[in-house]
Design a protein around this motif. Sequence first.
Motif, PDB file in Angstrom:
ATOM      1  N   VAL A 133       0.864  -1.171   0.000  1.00 27.69           N
ATOM      2  CA  VAL A 133       0.000   0.000   0.000  1.00 27.69           C
ATOM      3  C   VAL A 133       0.906   1.229   0.000  1.00 27.69           C
ATOM      4  O   VAL A 133       1.747   1.372   0.897  1.00 27.69           O
ATOM      5  N   LYS A 134       0.737   2.075  -1.006  1.00 31.11           N
ATOM      6  CA  LYS A 134       1.544   3.300  -1.120  1.00 31.11           C
ATOM      7  C   LYS A 134       3.037   3.010  -0.990  1.00 31.11           C
ATOM      8  O   LYS A 134       3.744   3.640  -0.206  1.00 31.11           O
ATOM      9  N   LYS A 135       3.497   2.004  -1.721  1.00 31.91           N
ATOM     10  CA  LYS A 135       4.896   1.588  -1.767  1.00 31.91           C
ATOM     11  C   LYS A 135       5.426   1.034  -0.444  1.00 31.91           C
ATOM     12  O   LYS A 135       6.617   0.860  -0.273  1.00 31.91           O
ATOM     13  N   GLN A 136       4.531   0.749   0.501  1.00 29.64           N
ATOM     14  CA  GLN A 136       4.948   0.160   1.775  1.00 29.64           C
ATOM     15  C   GLN A 136       4.544  -1.310   1.806  1.00 29.64           C
ATOM     16  O   GLN A 136       3.385  -1.647   1.601  1.00 29.64           O
ATOM     17  N   GLU A 137       5.516  -2.168   2.079  1.00 34.16           N
ATOM     18  CA  GLU A 137       5.255  -3.596   2.193  1.00 34.16           C
ATOM     19  C   GLU A 137       4.609  -3.884   3.544  1.00 34.16           C
ATOM     20  O   GLU A 137       5.031  -3.350   4.568  1.00 34.16           O
ATOM     21  N   ASN A 138       3.570  -4.714   3.551  1.00 29.65           N
ATOM     22  CA  ASN A 138       2.842  -5.088   4.758  1.00 29.65           C
ATOM     23  C   ASN A 138       2.734  -6.600   4.828  1.00 29.65           C
ATOM     24  O   ASN A 138       2.637  -7.261   3.794  1.00 29.65           O
ATOM     25  N   THR A 139       2.720  -7.133   6.038  1.00 27.66           N
ATOM     26  CA  THR A 139       2.545  -8.556   6.246  1.00 27.66           C
ATOM     27  C   THR A 139       1.341  -8.769   7.150  1.00 27.66           C
ATOM     28  O   THR A 139       1.208  -8.104   8.181  1.00 27.66           O
ATOM     29  N   VAL A 140       0.467  -9.691   6.748  1.00 31.20           N
ATOM     30  CA  VAL A 140      -0.720 -10.005   7.535  1.00 31.20           C
ATOM     31  C   VAL A 140      -0.792 -11.517   7.746  1.00 31.20           C
ATOM     32  O   VAL A 140      -0.496 -12.286   6.839  1.00 31.20           O
ATOM     33  N   ARG A 141      -1.131 -11.910   8.965  1.00 34.96           N
ATOM     34  CA  ARG A 141      -1.315 -13.333   9.286  1.00 34.96           C
ATOM     35  C   ARG A 141      -2.737 -13.522   9.775  1.00 34.96           C
ATOM     36  O   ARG A 141      -3.237 -12.744  10.583  1.00 34.96           O
ATOM     37  N   VAL A 142      -3.401 -14.547   9.261  1.00 35.71           N
ATOM     38  CA  VAL A 142      -4.766 -14.869   9.697  1.00 35.71           C
ATOM     39  C   VAL A 142      -4.651 -15.664  10.989  1.00 35.71           C
ATOM     40  O   VAL A 142      -4.154 -16.787  10.983  1.00 35.71           O
ATOM     41  N   VAL A 143      -5.115 -15.071  12.089  1.00 36.79           N
ATOM     42  CA  VAL A 143      -5.050 -15.709  13.393  1.00 36.79           C
ATOM     43  C   VAL A 143      -6.245 -16.632  13.581  1.00 36.79           C
ATOM     44  O   VAL A 143      -6.087 -17.789  14.004  1.00 36.79           O
ATOM     45  N   ALA A 144      -7.466 -16.128  13.293  1.00 34.02           N
ATOM     46  CA  ALA A 144      -8.668 -16.926  13.500  1.00 34.02           C
ATOM     47  C   ALA A 144      -9.801 -16.409  12.626  1.00 34.02           C
ATOM     48  O   ALA A 144      -9.854 -15.238  12.277  1.00 34.02           O
ATOM     49  N   ILE A 145     -10.695 -17.315  12.287  1.00 35.37           N
ATOM     50  CA  ILE A 145     -11.934 -16.983  11.590  1.00 35.37           C
ATOM     51  C   ILE A 145     -13.054 -17.403  12.551  1.00 35.37           C
ATOM     52  O   ILE A 145     -13.183 -18.562  12.899  1.00 35.37           O
ATOM     53  N   ASP A 146     -13.835 -16.408  12.991  1.00 32.53           N
ATOM     54  CA  ASP A 146     -14.865 -16.643  14.016  1.00 32.53           C
ATOM     55  C   ASP A 146     -16.273 -16.544  13.432  1.00 32.53           C
ATOM     56  O   ASP A 146     -16.482 -15.857  12.452  1.00 32.53           O
TER      57      ASP A 146
END
Length: 82
Positions: free
Chosen positions: A68-81
């Motif tokens: 997003v806007k040249k910034q790298e991001n990392t996301v981890r799915v912890v849980a689906i409720d």
Amino acid sequence: MLKGATKGGSLHVITLGANIEIELNGAQRRIVIKRWESDPTHGIISSEAPLGKVLLGAKEGDIKEFTVKKQENTVRVVAIDP
């Protein structure tokens, strides 16, 4: 069956309307993915936003990267409720 999730083996897959807990760049938060709505301050993420796009189809434990806007991001799915 959880609302907003489909069963694939023993893991749930994120779909529209899913209530999920994620770890985004090291911080945990709860969000819902909606088709057109977006209000990130209240945890509502549009499926058209980069975060929404990368999470659709993800499973618990998945780690995804997006930019997003040249910034790298990392996301981890912890849980689906429900």
